[in-house]
Scaffold this active site. Structure first.
Site, PDB file in Angstrom:
ATOM      1  N   SER A 134      -9.638   2.489   2.073  1.00  0.00           N
ATOM      2  CA  SER A 134      -8.498   3.272   1.697  1.00  0.00           C
ATOM      3  C   SER A 134      -6.697   1.397   1.596  1.00  0.00           C
ATOM      4  O   SER A 134      -6.817   2.201   0.488  1.00  0.00           O
ATOM      5  CB  SER A 134      -7.658   3.341   2.210  1.00  0.00           C
ATOM      6  OG  SER A 134      -7.178   3.008   3.863  1.00  0.00           O
ATOM      7  N   SER A 182     -10.062  -0.488   6.297  1.00  0.00           N
ATOM      8  CA  SER A 182      -9.795  -0.012   5.359  1.00  0.00           C
ATOM      9  C   SER A 182      -9.070  -1.315   4.955  1.00  0.00           C
ATOM     10  O   SER A 182      -8.725  -2.210   3.591  1.00  0.00           O
ATOM     11  CB  SER A 182      -9.025   0.817   4.947  1.00  0.00           C
ATOM     12  OG  SER A 182      -9.008   2.190   5.060  1.00  0.00           O
ATOM     13  N   LYS A 195       0.983  -1.400  -0.094  1.00  0.00           N
ATOM     14  CA  LYS A 195      -0.033  -0.017   0.034  1.00  0.00           C
ATOM     15  C   LYS A 195       0.798   1.293  -0.522  1.00  0.00           C
ATOM     16  O   LYS A 195       2.030   0.697   0.703  1.00  0.00           O
ATOM     17  CB  LYS A 195      -0.740   0.013   1.512  1.00  0.00           C
ATOM     18  CG  LYS A 195      -1.657   1.337   1.372  1.00  0.00           C
ATOM     19  CD  LYS A 195      -3.078   0.684   2.436  1.00  0.00           C
ATOM     20  CE  LYS A 195      -3.622   2.129   2.569  1.00  0.00           C
ATOM     21  NZ  LYS A 195      -4.607   2.212   3.509  1.00  0.00           N
TER      22      LYS A 195
END
Length: 590
Positions: free
Chosen positions: A279, A303, A207
């Site tokens: 996210s 998330s 990420k």
């Protein structure tokens, strides 16, 4: 000139005994009244100047006032009733405990590595697509037996990443040069007879909140899209030491809020008409589409759980503090967690084994002596199931010898969502104070998200923040008392449960359990699907139990092996381009 502004105090839920409308210019002058709205605007502006926040314009101040009245004040009052009706601080202490020690040396806990099951006999498929969807343990066996090289795997996955990214918008940066360098090193070690374990030579994605030297770490935001941090994140170090090979930095929603980022919006591979949500959208979508064997995401409030569920993959949100966060963008030090998105529960166990441990620069991280999930005797477990649980999971685990019982996690704290909001917003604003003060929030990709929430956080008082933490402590103690089973199965997308789990630090394993047809398909031959999923929740430090139960379920089912129909949408089915949707209020996937 004295201004009597009761509105100033009303925003903080403090009573004022004087009217707001009159201004006295001098003892001898007559009183002059201003129109109510004009007076209110002046009062509000004065309030923000008192807390050194005069940079907000009138429109934003009115927005904040409305939000405070509708959202902050009810939480203030609920928390006070819960924990602040008695003086002296003898009850309900805050869980945020100060540690004055200067000694950063933490006594080492004797931690053993997991004993991975044998997957001998794995043969290299002819089709690259079949290779791309193999599990970590299967790919590791291919590398160990030298049926394929790490460089060849890097080529396969980079090709897939580049092929599907135009559809999914899941990649921020390809780390191609680094990937081939790391792959070559992994292959050289193998040729010298050194094998580091099941992650040796395995490609993966991070990420884009996780810093890697020499590459952009954009946090998904226009404000930071050119940012390069000379920091080697702890989780990246751990994976590098395990021989894993980084192929891409994957999409984080802007400043880790939902799936909208500066380059677009990440889509769900199982149904490209909808977005990934959460996210950690890039890690979820990329793993689901076979673009990487696994990826590292993060969760503060949904998330990981939401995108894993929507994209139909397996993911572990681990116990808070089990994975170090140095070099990772922070929302809240007491809520942020890093974890793996994978094909299987066994893969999640492999990755957790590599990344867990005490990070000396992360004060919240711990060396947790997890038991080996591969050796748990599930027949000795009592596992609850809630009213919203997927009964297929209950039946399968029961058939495997698990004692399954009806269960409900009970607690009296009724401001759980508000406690999480206060904690997250105040902590986040402390980390992005300058961003707000300089007006960079006006550049944010979705104005109804962080900009609105962090403006409202500006007027949460220190007292009410601490009361929220005391209420959180009460919640933690009540959940501990109520958690009378070894684990429980339940809906992983229930927002109350998402908030509760993150506040308490519970681990949860998300597993796909089936599919259903999408509503209003473009044609009868449409192959898009909506994944069905379940969450397996365990007490803190008992991630191994959730993993063992997930592995037991997946040992006799095959939903986790299904592949999304990106190349096979069906006739008359095309990639849509709908306008960006606004997520529902208070449905934060952060």
């Amino acid at each position: 000139m004295v201004r009597n502004c009761k509105n100033l105090l009303k925003l903080l839920d403090r009573k004022a005994s004087v009217p707001c409308r009159k201004i006295t210019t001098s003892p001898s002058s007559t009183q002059t009244e201003l129109p109510d709205k004009t007076m209110e605007a002046k009062c509000l502006q004065n309030m923000f100047e008192l807390i050194d926040s005069g940079f907000f314009n009138e429109t934003k101040i009115q927005e904040i006032a409305k939000g405070v009245t509708e959202m902050n004040v009810p939480v203030y009052r609920t928390n006070r009733k819960l924990v602040a009706t008695k003086n002296g601080g003898l009850e309900n202490p805050s869980p945020l405990v100060f540690n004055p020690s200067w000694n950063r040396e933490v006594p080492r806990v004797q931690v053993k590595r997991f004993e991975y099951p044998s997957v001998s006999g794995v043969q290299l498929p002819r089709d690259e697509e079949d290779i791309a969807f193999m599990s970590i343990l299967e790919l590791g066996e291919l590398i160990k037996t030298r049926q394929i090289t790490s460089e060849e795997l890097v080529r396969i996955y980079l090709k897939k990443l580049k092929r599907y990214n135009c559809v999914l918008e899941a990649v921020v940066t390809y780390t191609e040069e680094l990937a081939y360098k790391q792959a070559k090193e992994a292959d050289n070690l193998i040729s010298q007879g050194t094998y580091l374990g099941p992650l040796h030579g395995i490609p993966y994605g991070l990420k884009d909140t996780v810093a890697v030297p020499g590459y952009k770490t954009t946090w998904g935001s226009t404000s930071f899209k050119d940012q390069v941090l000379d920091i080697e994140a702890w989780v990246y170090k751990r994976l590098k030491a395990s021989g894993a090979v980084l192929v891409a930095k994957l999409v984080s929603g802007s400043l880790a809020y939902d799936d909208i980022w500066f380059g677009g919006r990440t889509r769900n591979p199982w149904n490209i008409e909808e977005f990934s949500t959460g996210s950690s959208a890039g890690p979820a979508a990329s793993t689901s589409a076979g673009m990487v064997p696994f990826a590292i995401g993060s969760e503060t409030a949904g998330s990981m759980t939401y995108p894993a569920a929507r994209c139909g993959i397996t993911a572990l949100r681990p116990t808070f503090g089990s994975v170090g966060r140095t070099g990772v963008m922070s929302i809240s030090e007491s809520l942020d967690k890093l974890g793996p998105f994978c094909r299987t529960a066994a893969d999640c166990a492999v990755v957790l084994d590599a990344i867990k441990g005490k990070d000396p620069d992360d004060l919240s991280s711990r060396e947790i002596a997890f038991k080996d999930p591969f050796s748990v005797d599930i027949t000795k477990l009592t596992v609850g199931y809630t009213k919203d649980a997927d009964m297929k999971v209950v039946e399968v685990l029961g058939s495997k010898g698990v004692n399954m019982v009806p269960f409900e996690l009970n607690y009296t704290v009724d401001s759980v969502q508000g406690i999480l909001d206060f904690t997250m917003y105040v902590d986040m604003l402390a980390h992005f104070d300058e961003w707000q003060r300089t007006g960079q929030d006006d550049l944010f990709e979705a104005q109804d998200q962080w900009p609105v929430e962090l403006r409202r956080a500006r007027v949460i008082t220190a007292v009410d923040y601490i009361q929220a933490q005391r209420a959180r402590g009460k919640l933690i103690r009540e959940v501990e008392k109520s958690f009378t089973v070894d684990a429980f199965v339940g809906n992983v997308k229930d927002w109350e449960r998402v908030c509760m789990g993150n506040l308490v630090g519970l681990p949860v394993l998300v597993i796909p359990t089936g599919f259903k047809n999408i509503s209003e398909p473009p044609s009868t031959s449409c192959r898009r699907r909506t994944p069905i999923n379940a969450g397996i929740y365990a007490p803190p430090d008992h991630d191994h139990i959730a993993l063992a139960l997930g592995m037991a379920y997946q040992s006799v089912t095959d939903t986790h092996r299904k592949r999304p129909p990106i190349d096979d949408l069906g006739p008359d089915d095309s990639i849509p381009n709908p306008p960006r949707a606004i997520i529902p209020p208070r449905r934060l996937h952060i």
